[in-house]
Design a protein around this motif. Sequence first.
Motif, PDB file in Angstrom:
ATOM      1  N   ASN A 166      85.871  29.682  13.361  1.00 32.09           N
ATOM      2  CA  ASN A 166      87.208  29.276  13.796  1.00 32.09           C
ATOM      3  C   ASN A 166      88.293  30.051  13.044  1.00 32.09           C
ATOM      4  O   ASN A 166      89.108  29.477  12.341  1.00 32.09           O
TER       5      ASN A 166
ATOM      6  N   VAL B 138      90.603  32.735  16.960  1.00 33.60           N
ATOM      7  CA  VAL B 138      90.303  33.159  18.320  1.00 33.60           C
ATOM      8  C   VAL B 138      91.362  32.527  19.225  1.00 33.60           C
ATOM      9  O   VAL B 138      91.560  31.313  19.217  1.00 33.60           O
TER      10      VAL B 138
ATOM     11  N   ALA C 111      93.510  31.511  22.753  1.00 35.41           N
ATOM     12  CA  ALA C 111      93.182  30.957  24.069  1.00 35.41           C
ATOM     13  C   ALA C 111      92.914  32.084  25.062  1.00 35.41           C
ATOM     14  O   ALA C 111      92.005  31.983  25.903  1.00 35.41           O
TER      15      ALA C 111
ATOM     16  N   GLN D 289      91.688  35.101  24.382  1.00 35.89           N
ATOM     17  CA  GLN D 289      90.374  35.675  24.089  1.00 35.89           C
ATOM     18  C   GLN D 289      89.262  34.779  24.621  1.00 35.89           C
ATOM     19  O   GLN D 289      88.272  35.260  25.155  1.00 35.89           O
ATOM     20  N   LYS D 290      89.432  33.469  24.480  1.00 33.63           N
ATOM     21  CA  LYS D 290      88.432  32.535  25.000  1.00 33.63           C
ATOM     22  C   LYS D 290      88.344  32.637  26.520  1.00 33.63           C
ATOM     23  O   LYS D 290      87.245  32.651  27.087  1.00 33.63           O
TER      24      LYS D 290
ATOM     25  N   LEU E  64      86.378  35.703  27.360  1.00 37.31           N
ATOM     26  CA  LEU E  64      84.946  35.490  27.144  1.00 37.31           C
ATOM     27  C   LEU E  64      84.333  34.708  28.301  1.00 37.31           C
ATOM     28  O   LEU E  64      83.281  35.079  28.827  1.00 37.31           O
ATOM     29  N   ILE E  65      84.991  33.627  28.694  1.00 38.87           N
ATOM     30  CA  ILE E  65      84.476  32.792  29.785  1.00 38.87           C
ATOM     31  C   ILE E  65      84.385  33.599  31.074  1.00 38.87           C
ATOM     32  O   ILE E  65      83.360  33.589  31.766  1.00 38.87           O
TER      33      ILE E  65
ATOM     34  N   ILE F  65      82.424  27.290  24.492  1.00 35.36           N
ATOM     35  CA  ILE F  65      82.712  28.003  23.251  1.00 35.36           C
ATOM     36  C   ILE F  65      82.871  26.973  22.135  1.00 35.36           C
ATOM     37  O   ILE F  65      83.723  26.096  22.217  1.00 35.36           O
ATOM     38  N   ASP F  66      82.023  27.074  21.131  1.00 38.57           N
ATOM     39  CA  ASP F  66      82.111  26.210  19.948  1.00 38.57           C
ATOM     40  C   ASP F  66      82.720  27.019  18.816  1.00 38.57           C
ATOM     41  O   ASP F  66      82.258  28.116  18.518  1.00 38.57           O
ATOM     42  N   GLU F  67      83.733  26.455  18.196  1.00 43.05           N
ATOM     43  CA  GLU F  67      84.328  27.081  17.020  1.00 43.05           C
ATOM     44  C   GLU F  67      83.821  26.338  15.786  1.00 43.05           C
ATOM     45  O   GLU F  67      83.988  25.124  15.670  1.00 43.05           O
TER      46      GLU F  67
END
Length: 68
Positions: free
Chosen positions: A10, A13, A15, A17-18, A21-22, A44-46
């Motif tokens: 954590n 990263v 929003a 970038q997430k 990734l998705i 996505i787990d931080e």
Amino acid sequence: MPYVNIRVTNEGVTAQQKAELISGVTELLQKVLHKNPATTVVVIDEIETDNWGIGGEQVTNLRKKGKS
């Protein structure tokens, strides 16, 4: 229904970038495995750096030493 779990520390990263990734993982599964994007799940787990260890040390300590 594909399920992909991404784990990252954590450390800022964003929003955006997430979202990338998705989107990217979903697109890759569609392209390579012909999976339906509508049924593809990406989580996505931080993880706190205190809860992530490499080589027997917490990532928090490794970051302080400049080793990771």
